[in-house]
Design a protein around this motif. Structure first.
Motif, PDB file in Angstrom:
ATOM      1  N   THR A 279       1.098  -1.326   0.173  1.00 39.44           N
ATOM      2  CA  THR A 279       0.164  -0.078   0.101  1.00 39.44           C
ATOM      3  C   THR A 279       0.888   1.274   0.038  1.00 39.44           C
ATOM      4  O   THR A 279       0.599   2.293  -0.914  1.00 39.44           O
ATOM      5  N   SER A 280       2.083   1.228   0.737  1.00 41.49           N
ATOM      6  CA  SER A 280       2.675   2.292   0.828  1.00 41.49           C
ATOM      7  C   SER A 280       3.584   2.558  -0.424  1.00 41.49           C
ATOM      8  O   SER A 280       3.780   3.866  -0.821  1.00 41.49           O
ATOM      9  N   ILE A 281       3.977   1.595  -1.266  1.00 45.36           N
ATOM     10  CA  ILE A 281       4.656   1.613  -2.498  1.00 45.36           C
ATOM     11  C   ILE A 281       3.597   2.330  -3.580  1.00 45.36           C
ATOM     12  O   ILE A 281       3.967   2.940  -4.337  1.00 45.36           O
ATOM     13  N   LEU A 282       2.543   1.466  -3.530  1.00 45.90           N
ATOM     14  CA  LEU A 282       1.665   1.687  -4.785  1.00 45.90           C
ATOM     15  C   LEU A 282       0.743   3.376  -4.490  1.00 45.90           C
ATOM     16  O   LEU A 282       0.342   4.134  -5.272  1.00 45.90           O
ATOM     17  N   TYR A 283       0.428   3.620  -3.176  1.00 43.96           N
ATOM     18  CA  TYR A 283      -0.294   4.719  -2.778  1.00 43.96           C
ATOM     19  C   TYR A 283       0.389   5.777  -1.765  1.00 43.96           C
ATOM     20  O   TYR A 283       0.046   5.687  -0.461  1.00 43.96           O
ATOM     21  N   PRO A 284       1.533   6.157  -2.105  1.00 44.48           N
ATOM     22  CA  PRO A 284       2.350   7.046  -1.119  1.00 44.48           C
ATOM     23  C   PRO A 284       1.495   8.090  -0.567  1.00 44.48           C
ATOM     24  O   PRO A 284       0.454   8.724  -1.432  1.00 44.48           O
ATOM     25  N   GLN A 285       1.465   8.574   0.594  1.00 44.34           N
ATOM     26  CA  GLN A 285       0.698   9.648   1.331  1.00 44.34           C
ATOM     27  C   GLN A 285      -0.592   9.531   1.132  1.00 44.34           C
ATOM     28  O   GLN A 285      -1.406  10.529   1.196  1.00 44.34           O
ATOM     29  N   GLY A 286      -1.057   8.244   1.072  1.00 42.59           N
ATOM     30  CA  GLY A 286      -2.375   7.882   1.147  1.00 42.59           C
ATOM     31  C   GLY A 286      -3.262   8.442  -0.159  1.00 42.59           C
ATOM     32  O   GLY A 286      -4.422   8.656  -0.165  1.00 42.59           O
ATOM     33  N   ASP A 287      -2.369   8.675  -1.446  1.00 38.67           N
ATOM     34  CA  ASP A 287      -3.167   8.958  -2.496  1.00 38.67           C
ATOM     35  C   ASP A 287      -4.148   8.228  -2.874  1.00 38.67           C
ATOM     36  O   ASP A 287      -4.223   6.869  -2.724  1.00 38.67           O
ATOM     37  N   VAL A 288      -5.213   8.817  -3.223  1.00 37.98           N
ATOM     38  CA  VAL A 288      -6.615   7.982  -3.903  1.00 37.98           C
ATOM     39  C   VAL A 288      -6.135   7.475  -5.384  1.00 37.98           C
ATOM     40  O   VAL A 288      -5.949   8.219  -6.035  1.00 37.98           O
ATOM     41  N   PRO A 289      -6.066   6.192  -5.225  1.00 36.60           N
ATOM     42  CA  PRO A 289      -5.830   5.541  -6.641  1.00 36.60           C
ATOM     43  C   PRO A 289      -6.725   5.955  -7.890  1.00 36.60           C
ATOM     44  O   PRO A 289      -8.120   5.898  -7.375  1.00 36.60           O
ATOM     45  N   LEU A 290      -6.388   6.210  -8.677  1.00 37.29           N
ATOM     46  CA  LEU A 290      -7.082   6.433 -10.025  1.00 37.29           C
ATOM     47  C   LEU A 290      -7.939   5.390 -10.566  1.00 37.29           C
ATOM     48  O   LEU A 290      -7.471   4.119 -10.449  1.00 37.29           O
ATOM     49  N   ARG A 291      -9.315   5.648 -11.043  1.00 37.09           N
ATOM     50  CA  ARG A 291      -9.937   4.248 -11.526  1.00 37.09           C
ATOM     51  C   ARG A 291      -9.268   4.262 -12.923  1.00 37.09           C
ATOM     52  O   ARG A 291      -9.068   4.993 -13.655  1.00 37.09           O
ATOM     53  N   ASN A 292      -8.828   2.912 -13.282  1.00 33.83           N
ATOM     54  CA  ASN A 292      -8.444   2.513 -14.359  1.00 33.83           C
ATOM     55  C   ASN A 292      -8.847   1.280 -14.996  1.00 33.83           C
ATOM     56  O   ASN A 292      -8.937   0.294 -13.923  1.00 33.83           O
ATOM     57  N   PRO A 293      -9.286   1.283 -16.121  1.00 39.82           N
ATOM     58  CA  PRO A 293     -10.084  -0.002 -16.661  1.00 39.82           C
ATOM     59  C   PRO A 293      -9.165  -1.105 -16.774  1.00 39.82           C
ATOM     60  O   PRO A 293      -7.902  -0.712 -17.121  1.00 39.82           O
ATOM     61  N   PRO A 294      -9.604  -2.211 -17.007  1.00 41.56           N
ATOM     62  CA  PRO A 294      -8.852  -3.449 -17.377  1.00 41.56           C
ATOM     63  C   PRO A 294      -8.254  -3.290 -18.645  1.00 41.56           C
ATOM     64  O   PRO A 294      -8.771  -2.671 -19.511  1.00 41.56           O
ATOM     65  N   CYS A 295      -7.018  -3.941 -19.102  1.00 41.12           N
ATOM     66  CA  CYS A 295      -6.396  -4.091 -20.257  1.00 41.12           C
ATOM     67  C   CYS A 295      -7.183  -4.928 -21.278  1.00 41.12           C
ATOM     68  O   CYS A 295      -7.339  -4.544 -22.319  1.00 41.12           O
ATOM     69  N   CYS A 296      -7.732  -6.085 -20.851  1.00 39.23           N
ATOM     70  CA  CYS A 296      -8.235  -6.968 -21.529  1.00 39.23           C
ATOM     71  C   CYS A 296      -9.830  -6.954 -21.494  1.00 39.23           C
ATOM     72  O   CYS A 296     -10.451  -6.380 -20.408  1.00 39.23           O
ATOM     73  N   LYS A 297     -10.391  -7.678 -22.354  1.00 38.35           N
ATOM     74  CA  LYS A 297     -12.004  -7.735 -22.336  1.00 38.35           C
ATOM     75  C   LYS A 297     -12.244  -8.606 -21.383  1.00 38.35           C
ATOM     76  O   LYS A 297     -11.803  -9.633 -21.329  1.00 38.35           O
ATOM     77  N   ILE A 298     -13.252  -8.154 -20.440  1.00 41.92           N
ATOM     78  CA  ILE A 298     -13.836  -9.256 -19.333  1.00 41.92           C
ATOM     79  C   ILE A 298     -14.844 -10.042 -19.504  1.00 41.92           C
ATOM     80  O   ILE A 298     -15.941  -9.595 -20.192  1.00 41.92           O
ATOM     81  N   LYS A 299     -14.731 -11.306 -19.004  1.00 46.64           N
ATOM     82  CA  LYS A 299     -15.937 -12.357 -19.054  1.00 46.64           C
ATOM     83  C   LYS A 299     -16.215 -12.561 -17.678  1.00 46.64           C
ATOM     84  O   LYS A 299     -15.156 -12.911 -16.496  1.00 46.64           O
ATOM     85  N   GLY A 300     -17.311 -12.487 -17.194  1.00 43.74           N
ATOM     86  CA  GLY A 300     -17.758 -12.682 -15.858  1.00 43.74           C
ATOM     87  C   GLY A 300     -17.363 -11.579 -15.053  1.00 43.74           C
ATOM     88  O   GLY A 300     -17.393 -10.300 -15.406  1.00 43.74           O
ATOM     89  N   GLU A 301     -16.837 -11.856 -13.911  1.00 43.39           N
ATOM     90  CA  GLU A 301     -16.572 -10.689 -13.033  1.00 43.39           C
ATOM     91  C   GLU A 301     -15.133 -10.153 -13.089  1.00 43.39           C
ATOM     92  O   GLU A 301     -14.870  -8.877 -12.843  1.00 43.39           O
ATOM     93  N   TRP A 302     -14.218 -11.010 -13.684  1.00 42.50           N
ATOM     94  CA  TRP A 302     -12.804 -10.335 -13.544  1.00 42.50           C
ATOM     95  C   TRP A 302     -11.962 -10.993 -14.694  1.00 42.50           C
ATOM     96  O   TRP A 302     -10.872 -10.259 -15.112  1.00 42.50           O
ATOM     97  N   ALA A 303     -12.174 -12.084 -15.413  1.00 31.79           N
ATOM     98  CA  ALA A 303     -11.192 -12.821 -16.105  1.00 31.79           C
ATOM     99  C   ALA A 303     -11.168 -12.385 -17.576  1.00 31.79           C
ATOM    100  O   ALA A 303     -12.202 -11.836 -18.004  1.00 31.79           O
ATOM    101  N   CYS A 304     -10.098 -12.156 -18.084  1.00 31.81           N
ATOM    102  CA  CYS A 304      -9.941 -12.188 -19.612  1.00 31.81           C
ATOM    103  C   CYS A 304     -10.554 -13.088 -20.194  1.00 31.81           C
ATOM    104  O   CYS A 304     -10.737 -14.404 -20.157  1.00 31.81           O
ATOM    105  N   ILE A 305     -11.375 -12.577 -21.551  1.00 31.47           N
ATOM    106  CA  ILE A 305     -11.965 -13.481 -22.221  1.00 31.47           C
ATOM    107  C   ILE A 305     -11.216 -14.139 -23.225  1.00 31.47           C
ATOM    108  O   ILE A 305     -10.035 -13.588 -23.864  1.00 31.47           O
ATOM    109  N   ALA A 306     -11.095 -15.476 -23.323  1.00 27.38           N
ATOM    110  CA  ALA A 306     -10.199 -16.389 -24.079  1.00 27.38           C
ATOM    111  C   ALA A 306     -10.065 -15.894 -25.395  1.00 27.38           C
ATOM    112  O   ALA A 306     -10.958 -15.733 -25.922  1.00 27.38           O
TER     113      ALA A 306
END
Length: 359
Positions: A279-306
Motif C-alpha cells: 500500500t505504501s509503494i502503490l499509494y504514497p501519502q495515502g493517494d487516492v488511486p485512479l480508476r483505471n479500466p482493465p486492459c483485456c476484455k472481461i468475461k464474468g466478474e474479472w477474467a480475460c475473455i479467452a
C-alpha cells in the motif's frame, strides 16, 4: 476514458516507467546469483501455472494472458511477469522458477513456485470456483520438495540462505469473507475478529515454514483490494473511488504485519522475516488511486475473455484484468520491494539487504 483521467493515468505510468528503468539499470546484475535458491508461496498474484491441471476456474493458461511473457500463456494472471518473477531476476536467477506441478529433479535445487490462484490462508477460501492449493497445501508441497532434495543428496543446509516470498491473503477477503453467498465467515465474525483469526492462522503457517528451514522470508501485505476494477463494480462504493469496506479490511490486516514480523524474529534469533508494504509503494501519502479500466476484455466478474485482443498500450493500464496488475505495475512493486525508496516500503529490511545477510 475521460481526458483528465487518461492524463492522470499517463502521469502515473510515467512515474512507474522511471522507477522501472532506474531500478533495472541499477540492480539486475548478470551472472551474480545472490542466493542459492528461491521459493514462492501465494495466490494468483504470483502463480505461474500450478492450477493448470486442476479442475478449477482459477486459471490463466490461455491468451491474452502472457501476451508479453517470453513463454506465452503459462498460467500467470498478467500480460507478462509477476512481482515474484521480477524479484527472481533482481536476485540473479537467469531462468524463471518452475511451477511445483512440473518441477524436475534438476530444477528444484534452484527453487520452486508453489503459488495457486484462488487460494488463501484459510483452507476453504476460493473453493466455490474449484481446485486450488491452499497455503497449508503449499507448505506440504514444500515439505515434499525438501524430501526430494534430501533423496537426491543435495545439501539441505543451504535452505537457510535461500530467499522466500509469500504473497497471500486477498482471497480470504474477496473470495471468502465478502462472499456471504458461499461462505459463513462474515456471519461468524465481525471484521476485526476475522482479521485476528486469520492472522493467528497465518502466524502458525509461517512458523511451520521456519521449522522447515526458511530464514529469509519476505511477506507481502495486501494492496487496496477495494480499488480493483472488480471490487468497484461488484461492491457498493457510495460514490467514492473505491469500495472502502474492503480497503478497511485490508488495512486492518496490514496493521498486524509489523507485530507479526517482530514476534517471529524475536522468538528466533536467526529468523529474518520482513514486511513489504505494498500500500505504501502503490499509494504514497495515502493517494487516492485512479480508476483505471482493465486492459483485456472481461468475461464474468474479472477474467480475460479467452482469445480476445488486449489493449495495445498496456503501459497505460494499472490492471491487466479486473483483479490483477499489469506487468508494469508489477515492476513498480517488485523494484521497491527489492530496494526500498521510502522507510515505510519494507520493515525491517528490503530484499536487497535481506539477501546479503549471511547466517
Amino acid at each position: 476514458m475521460p481526458t483528465h483521467m487518461a492524463h492522470e493515468s499517463g502521469l502515473l505510468v510515467l512515474v512507474h516507467v522511471f522507477i522501472m528503468i532506474w531500478h533495472l539499470g541499477t540492480y539486475i546484475v548478470s551472472g551474480e546469483q545472490k542466493v542459492p535458491c528461491y521459493f514462492i508461496f501465494g495466490d494468483s498474484l504470483v502463480d505461474n501455472g500450478n492450477n493448470n491441471e486442476l479442475h478449477s476456474k482459477w486459471k490463466a493458461n490461455y491468451p491474452p494472458y502472457g501476451v508479453d511473457f517470453p513463454k506465452g500463456a503459462t498460467g500467470r494472471f498478467c500480460n507478462g511477469r509477476t512481482t515474484a518473477d521480477i524479484i527472481g531476476q533482481f536476485i540473479g536467477l537467469d531462468e524463471f522458477l518452475p511451477s511445483y506441478i512440473k518441477a524436475t529433479d534438476e530444477e528444484i535445487i534452484r527453487g520452486v513456485n508453489y503459488a495457486s490462484a484462488g487460494c488463501g490462508i484459510r483452507e476453504e477460501t476460493g473453493s466455490h470456483n474449484g481446485g486450488r492449493f491452499s497455503l497449508d497445501m503449499q507448505l506440504l508441497n514444500h515439505k515434499s520438495i525438501i524430501k526430494r532434495l534430501w533423496r537426491l543428496k543435495h545439501n539441505i543446509s543451504i535452505i537457510k540462505e535461500c530467499m522466500y516470498v509469500v504473497n497471500i491473503g486477498s482471497n480470504d477477503f474477496i473470495n471468502n469473507y465478502f462472499l456471504p453467498e458461499h461462505y459463513n465467515t462474515s456471519r461468524r465474525y465481525n471484521i476485526e475478529r476475522y482479521v485476528e483469526v486469520l492472522m493467528k492462522q497465518y502466524s502458525k503457517q509461517l512458523r511451520t515454514l521456519y521449522k522447515m528451514g526458511a530464514r529469509k522470508v519476505a511477506l507481502f501485505a495486501l494492496t487496496q483490494i477495494g480499488c480493483t476494477p472488480f471490487a468497484i463494480k461488484k461492491f457498493e462504493t457510495k460514490g467514492k473511488p473505491c469500495a472502502n469496506e474492503l480497503n478497511k479490511a485490508a488495512m486492518l490486516f496490514n496493521h498486524k504485519f509489523k507485530p507479526l514480523v517482530d514476534k517471529l524474529n524475536n522468538r528466533n534469533s536467526d529468523a529474518l522475516f520482513t514486511f513489504i508494504n505494498i500500500t505504501s509503494i502503490l499509494y504514497p501519502q495515502g493517494d487516492v488511486p485512479l480508476r483505471n479500466p482493465p486492459c483485456c476484455k472481461i468475461k464474468g466478474e474479472w477474467a480475460c475473455i479467452a482469445g480476445s485482443v488486449p489493449c495495445p498500450a498496456r503501459i497505460f493500464h494499472i490492471y491487466y484484468d479486473a483483479l490483477h496488475p499489469s506487468e508494469l505495475s508489477n515492476v513498480a512493486m517488485a523494484t521497491r520491494a527489492y530496494h526500498a525508496v521510502h522507510p515505510s516500503d519494507a520493515y525491517p529490511h528490503d530484499i536487497f539487504h535481506l539477501v546479503r545477510i549471511r547466517h
